[in-house]
Motif scaffolding. Structure first.
Motif, PDB file in Angstrom:
ATOM      1  N   LYS A  99       0.887  -1.135  -0.031  1.00 53.22           N
ATOM      2  CA  LYS A  99       0.125   0.081   0.071  1.00 53.22           C
ATOM      3  C   LYS A  99       0.778   1.074   0.116  1.00 53.22           C
ATOM      4  O   LYS A  99       0.569   2.083   0.902  1.00 53.22           O
ATOM      5  N   PRO A 100       1.758   1.512  -1.183  1.00 48.83           N
ATOM      6  CA  PRO A 100       2.511   2.774  -1.248  1.00 48.83           C
ATOM      7  C   PRO A 100       1.644   3.805  -1.279  1.00 48.83           C
ATOM      8  O   PRO A 100       0.538   3.925  -1.712  1.00 48.83           O
ATOM      9  N   SER A 101       2.115   5.027  -0.814  1.00 51.09           N
ATOM     10  CA  SER A 101       1.603   6.331  -0.941  1.00 51.09           C
ATOM     11  C   SER A 101       1.894   7.035  -2.431  1.00 51.09           C
ATOM     12  O   SER A 101       1.386   8.041  -2.578  1.00 51.09           O
ATOM     13  N   TYR A 102       2.966   6.996  -2.802  1.00 55.39           N
ATOM     14  CA  TYR A 102       3.402   7.362  -3.937  1.00 55.39           C
ATOM     15  C   TYR A 102       4.186   6.225  -4.991  1.00 55.39           C
ATOM     16  O   TYR A 102       4.999   5.299  -4.439  1.00 55.39           O
ATOM     17  N   VAL A 103       3.909   6.498  -6.147  1.00 58.29           N
ATOM     18  CA  VAL A 103       4.450   5.518  -7.355  1.00 58.29           C
ATOM     19  C   VAL A 103       5.015   6.528  -8.145  1.00 58.29           C
ATOM     20  O   VAL A 103       4.222   7.338  -9.018  1.00 58.29           O
ATOM     21  N   GLY A 104       6.262   6.523  -8.520  1.00 62.35           N
ATOM     22  CA  GLY A 104       6.816   7.398  -9.593  1.00 62.35           C
ATOM     23  C   GLY A 104       7.612   6.823 -10.667  1.00 62.35           C
ATOM     24  O   GLY A 104       8.207   5.584 -10.544  1.00 62.35           O
ATOM     25  N   LEU A 105       7.517   7.455 -11.763  1.00 57.40           N
ATOM     26  CA  LEU A 105       8.379   6.736 -12.915  1.00 57.40           C
ATOM     27  C   LEU A 105       9.392   7.750 -13.564  1.00 57.40           C
ATOM     28  O   LEU A 105       9.085   8.975 -13.983  1.00 57.40           O
ATOM     29  N   LEU A 106      10.602   7.341 -13.675  1.00 54.68           N
ATOM     30  CA  LEU A 106      11.750   8.360 -14.263  1.00 54.68           C
ATOM     31  C   LEU A 106      12.382   7.392 -15.570  1.00 54.68           C
ATOM     32  O   LEU A 106      12.736   6.292 -15.245  1.00 54.68           O
ATOM     33  N   VAL A 107      12.800   8.263 -16.647  1.00 54.84           N
ATOM     34  CA  VAL A 107      13.239   7.504 -17.473  1.00 54.84           C
ATOM     35  C   VAL A 107      14.540   8.136 -17.939  1.00 54.84           C
ATOM     36  O   VAL A 107      14.912   9.140 -17.743  1.00 54.84           O
ATOM     37  N   VAL A 108      15.450   7.395 -18.287  1.00 53.24           N
ATOM     38  CA  VAL A 108      17.018   7.826 -18.823  1.00 53.24           C
ATOM     39  C   VAL A 108      16.873   8.695 -19.984  1.00 53.24           C
ATOM     40  O   VAL A 108      16.456   8.364 -21.108  1.00 53.24           O
ATOM     41  N   GLY A 109      17.564   9.944 -19.935  1.00 53.96           N
ATOM     42  CA  GLY A 109      17.713  10.678 -20.969  1.00 53.96           C
ATOM     43  C   GLY A 109      19.145  10.870 -21.032  1.00 53.96           C
ATOM     44  O   GLY A 109      19.986  10.336 -20.525  1.00 53.96           O
ATOM     45  N   LYS A 110      19.558  11.882 -21.874  1.00 52.58           N
ATOM     46  CA  LYS A 110      20.989  12.279 -21.983  1.00 52.58           C
ATOM     47  C   LYS A 110      21.573  13.091 -20.755  1.00 52.58           C
ATOM     48  O   LYS A 110      21.305  14.122 -20.623  1.00 52.58           O
ATOM     49  N   ASN A 111      22.285  12.413 -19.943  1.00 54.29           N
ATOM     50  CA  ASN A 111      22.910  13.066 -18.848  1.00 54.29           C
ATOM     51  C   ASN A 111      21.794  13.418 -17.881  1.00 54.29           C
ATOM     52  O   ASN A 111      22.141  14.303 -17.109  1.00 54.29           O
ATOM     53  N   GLU A 112      20.803  12.723 -17.870  1.00 50.96           N
ATOM     54  CA  GLU A 112      19.640  13.242 -16.999  1.00 50.96           C
ATOM     55  C   GLU A 112      18.545  12.126 -16.790  1.00 50.96           C
ATOM     56  O   GLU A 112      18.508  11.257 -17.614  1.00 50.96           O
ATOM     57  N   SER A 144      16.877   7.817  -6.835  1.00 58.80           N
ATOM     58  CA  SER A 144      16.590   7.452  -8.213  1.00 58.80           C
ATOM     59  C   SER A 144      17.889   7.545  -9.075  1.00 58.80           C
ATOM     60  O   SER A 144      18.275   6.483  -9.780  1.00 58.80           O
ATOM     61  N   THR A 145      18.548   8.667  -9.032  1.00 58.05           N
ATOM     62  CA  THR A 145      19.798   8.801  -9.919  1.00 58.05           C
ATOM     63  C   THR A 145      20.903   7.956  -9.425  1.00 58.05           C
ATOM     64  O   THR A 145      21.767   7.203 -10.169  1.00 58.05           O
ATOM     65  N   ARG A 146      21.104   7.538  -8.122  1.00 56.83           N
ATOM     66  CA  ARG A 146      21.886   6.685  -7.559  1.00 56.83           C
ATOM     67  C   ARG A 146      21.727   5.140  -7.998  1.00 56.83           C
ATOM     68  O   ARG A 146      22.539   4.302  -8.175  1.00 56.83           O
ATOM     69  N   ALA A 147      20.529   4.709  -8.236  1.00 54.60           N
ATOM     70  CA  ALA A 147      20.049   3.647  -8.591  1.00 54.60           C
ATOM     71  C   ALA A 147      20.356   3.198  -9.953  1.00 54.60           C
ATOM     72  O   ALA A 147      20.683   2.400 -10.355  1.00 54.60           O
ATOM     73  N   VAL A 148      20.343   4.434 -10.815  1.00 58.07           N
ATOM     74  CA  VAL A 148      20.833   4.232 -12.324  1.00 58.07           C
ATOM     75  C   VAL A 148      22.303   4.062 -12.122  1.00 58.07           C
ATOM     76  O   VAL A 148      23.002   3.537 -13.091  1.00 58.07           O
ATOM     77  N   GLN A 149      23.000   5.114 -11.386  1.00 55.65           N
ATOM     78  CA  GLN A 149      24.673   4.836 -11.473  1.00 55.65           C
ATOM     79  C   GLN A 149      25.039   3.740 -11.066  1.00 55.65           C
ATOM     80  O   GLN A 149      26.147   3.130 -11.685  1.00 55.65           O
ATOM     81  N   GLU A 150      24.598   3.101  -9.959  1.00 55.93           N
ATOM     82  CA  GLU A 150      24.985   1.846  -9.510  1.00 55.93           C
ATOM     83  C   GLU A 150      24.246   0.527  -9.691  1.00 55.93           C
ATOM     84  O   GLU A 150      24.707  -0.532  -9.862  1.00 55.93           O
ATOM     85  N   ARG A 151      23.334   1.034 -10.710  1.00 57.30           N
ATOM     86  CA  ARG A 151      22.461  -0.292 -11.566  1.00 57.30           C
ATOM     87  C   ARG A 151      22.140  -1.344 -10.598  1.00 57.30           C
ATOM     88  O   ARG A 151      22.209  -2.384 -10.787  1.00 57.30           O
ATOM     89  N   ARG A 152      21.445  -0.897  -9.474  1.00 59.07           N
ATOM     90  CA  ARG A 152      20.788  -1.881  -8.571  1.00 59.07           C
ATOM     91  C   ARG A 152      19.614  -1.507  -7.746  1.00 59.07           C
ATOM     92  O   ARG A 152      19.364   0.223  -7.769  1.00 59.07           O
ATOM     93  N   THR A 153      18.959  -1.884  -6.996  1.00 54.17           N
ATOM     94  CA  THR A 153      17.833  -1.381  -6.279  1.00 54.17           C
ATOM     95  C   THR A 153      18.469  -0.740  -4.883  1.00 54.17           C
ATOM     96  O   THR A 153      19.333  -1.229  -4.252  1.00 54.17           O
ATOM     97  N   LEU A 154      17.892   0.488  -4.647  1.00 54.81           N
ATOM     98  CA  LEU A 154      18.170   1.154  -3.581  1.00 54.81           C
ATOM     99  C   LEU A 154      17.100   1.319  -2.539  1.00 54.81           C
ATOM    100  O   LEU A 154      15.964   1.581  -2.959  1.00 54.81           O
ATOM    101  N   PHE A 155      17.231   1.183  -1.316  1.00 52.45           N
ATOM    102  CA  PHE A 155      16.040   1.439  -0.409  1.00 52.45           C
ATOM    103  C   PHE A 155      16.667   2.135   0.876  1.00 52.45           C
ATOM    104  O   PHE A 155      17.562   2.268   1.193  1.00 52.45           O
ATOM    105  N   VAL A 156      15.841   3.582   0.847  1.00 54.65           N
ATOM    106  CA  VAL A 156      15.813   4.303   1.984  1.00 54.65           C
ATOM    107  C   VAL A 156      15.007   4.134   3.127  1.00 54.65           C
ATOM    108  O   VAL A 156      13.793   4.267   2.851  1.00 54.65           O
TER     109      VAL A 156
END
Length: 617
Positions: free
Chosen positions: A240-253, A281-293
């Motif tokens: 039951k998350p209160s937020y679900v977001g989607l980010l897509v990889v662009g050029k250097n962003e 989110s950006t660190r998950a892309v940099q490290e290519r793994r699931t991140l949990f805070v």
């Protein structure tokens, strides 16, 4: 047999065999694979193209066009006849201008038996990178392959690989569904044994149903925003998350896709994140793994103040970011947040990871479709003619795409001068407005072919009769394998001395009637027409008509998207169009076309619209 003595190729062959069985492909025609072969043949203008897949010491051809018998009937080639085996062996593209100059292929009987001279093949892979075969183009003559052709072939190979992956995933989904049915039966039997087991079983079922729902719902999405809009409801049953977001990889962003149903969301204020930003989110892309805070303290300790402020405004305490892996690259990040501290269980984590796989497939498919649509739009607009410069006649055109971005049309206009009859005289002008049936890449492709064929037919038949050119086009479409269907008006305007009427000669193949506005603001419909354009119609009689155009007259041609609407009667829209032409025909033609488009395009048209207007001196 000792491990070191095993042939690694045997393992790859076995894996390919299993994958092909899952995809349901064999040495038999497959409509989807045949479609890819036809696209290769059309885009690269080659006589032979096929989808070649490695199987049991041979190459099967579920998709094929142009091969002679007996190979066309067998849908299979022995290794000796298949240059594609080198693509499978190397996993790399193979591009040869002349195979007879290549030491590996010079002895191949494919040169004599199949006419293979020029060859270009791109590897086809499954989701794990296993090379299954190749998508290839073959010419019977030596050929230098252009970079654009190879890029088109590579794009089609990527699409074909994606189709293979989707088929394999569908087979896995069917298997998962059978497992789900067994799990449901077991849960019902165990319900009476213990409440704890019932709860655990129900939780497992809920998560399995989520994955099934994800595979079904996300398979129907048509764009990245559509995927984003379904995520919160889709994942509501997992923690039951209160937020679900989607980010897509662009050029250097990273580009955030905001919730389309929430115009006031904080997401709209921060649509892009630099690739190096200190965000989960950006660190998950940099490290290519699931991140949990786990909590705000961890967020403050490990990430930037900007990240803390954003998550505070979103009202989040616990955040989980899962990479979205496509078939060839990392596509983006799925961000899931909870307002209160939340411990993600092993089952939840596994379910969310599996769901992220379905979401990644949907995002990849949406991006691919968006890219194809963008390319098709650019191709279509590039094929629209630059209007000829004329000292005496005023001419203007307007193209308006359909409101639905996924509708690629076959509407076009054309205008060009004919060779002058004598030095110093104004040349006659040929004009065409047409609409090829369909709303896809095929319609746009056929439109380009028909446009070019009609130009050639006109210029090959002096004195450039519109009806003669259309008759020649009918004959060509009957003989050639071109699925050309639609309507068009083809006309010639012959100049006259200053102050005297020009002459309009036209032939109408089932198209909406052109409008003629005379200087006294009267508008007439040029209603004469013949049968529409269609390759199945034989012996069509094409007639042509003539009309004198008083000085200052305006001729308006258009396509049916302007007047045909599901909520309007055509008997009402044509008079509306005539009224606009009558009232506003004194100003520049470009302003007239914009005014017509703005007035007639409310609501936005469901089909493409082309307008072409001319004013004779």
């Amino acid at each position: 047999m000792p491990q070191q003595d095993r042939d690694p190729r045997a393992g790859a062959d076995t894996a390919r065999w299993r994958v092909l069985r899952l995809a349901g492909l064999s040495a038999a025609p497959d409509p989807g694979m045949d479609r890819f072969a036809r696209l290769v043949a059309r885009l690269l203008h080659v006589p032979v193209a096929f989808v070649s897949l490695a199987e049991d010491g041979r190459q099967i051809l579920p998709g094929m066009i142009g091969l002679p018998e007996p190979w066309a009937g067998r849908r299979a080639l022995p290794p000796s006849h298949s240059p594609c085996r080198h693509v499978v062996a190397s996993g790399e593209p193979l591009v040869l201008a002349d195979v007879r100059a290549d030491d590996r292929l010079r002895p191949s009987p494919a040169i004599a038996d199949l006419g293979v001279v020029a060859y270009a093949g791109m590897p086809l892979t499954d989701g794990d990178g296993l090379v299954l075969g190749s998508l290839c183009a073959i010419d019977h003559e030596p050929r230098t392959w252009e970079a654009g052709e190879l890029a088109d072939l590579e794009d089609l190979a990527a699409a074909c690989s994606a189709e293979l992956c989707l088929r394999i995933l569908s087979a896995h989904r069917r298997s998962a569904q059978k497992v789900l049915e067994v799990a449901r039966a077991s849960a019902e039997q165990a319900r009476s044994e213990a409440e704890r087991l019932e709860h655990e079983a129900q939780t497992g079922l809920d998560h399995a149903e989520l994955l099934l729902k994800a595979s079904e719902e996300l398979a129907q999405t048509s764009g990245v925003e559509d995927v984003r809009g379904r995520l919160h409801d889709l994942l509501a049953g997992v923690g039951k998350p209160s937020y679900v977001g989607l980010l897509v990889v662009g050029k250097n962003e990273l580009r955030r896709i905001p919730d389309p149903d929430d115009a006031n969301s904080v997401e709209h204020e921060s649509l892009t994140l630099p690739a190096g930003a200190a965000f989960p989110s950006t660190r998950a892309v940099q490290e290519r793994r699931t991140l949990f805070v786990p909590d705000r303290e961890a967020l403050v300790a490990e990430y930037s103040p900007e990240a803390v402020r954003l998550f505070d405004r979103l009202g989040l305490t616990t955040v989980m970011c899962l990479p979205l892996w496509g078939s060839r690259s990392l596509l983006g990040v799925l961000a899931i947040g909870w307002a209160k501290r939340h411990q993600v269980s092993i089952t939840e984590r596994a379910t969310l990871t599996a769901a992220s796989g379905y979401i990644a497939q949907a995002v990849e498919r949406a991006q691919y479709l968006d890219e194809r649509i963008s390319v098709a739009r650019q191709l279509q607009e590039a094929m629209l003619t630059d209007l000829p410069l004329a000292n005496s006649i005023e001419i203007s055109a307007l193209y308006q795409p359909a409101a639905d971005d996924h509708m690629i049309g076959g509407d076009w206009y054309d205008a060009y001068h004919l060779p002058p009859t004598s030095p110093g005289t104004d040349p006659s002008l040929m004009i065409t407005v047409g609409d090829i049936t369909g709303h896809d890449m095929h319609a746009a492709t056929v439109m380009g072919q028909v446009r070019s064929m009609l130009r050639q037919a006109t210029l090959d038949h002096p004195p450039y009769s519109p009806a003669t050119a259309l008759t020649a086009l009918d004959a060509a479409c009957t003989v050639l394998p071109i699925e050309a269907g639609g309507t068009l008006v083809h006309a010639r305007l012959d100049p006259a001395p200053p102050g005297t009427p020009w002459t309009l000669t036209w032939s109408n193949a089932g198209h909406p009637p052109p409008l003629l506005r005379t200087p006294d603001a009267r508008v007439a419909l040029l209603e004469e027409h013949d049968s529409l354009l269609h390759q199945a119609l034989e012996n069509v009689s094409r007639s042509e008509h003539r009309r004198a155009l008083p000085p200052g007259s305006i001729l308006l041609l258009y396509t049916d998207g302007l007047i045909e609407r599901c909520d309007r009667d055509i008997d009402a829209t044509i008079p509306q169009l005539s009224g606009l032409l009558a009232r506003h025909g004194t100003g520049p033609l470009s302003e007239l076309l914009c005014r017509i488009s703005n007035r007639m395009a409310d609501p936005p048209p469901e089909d493409d619209v082309v307008l072409l207007a001319l004013r004779v001196p």
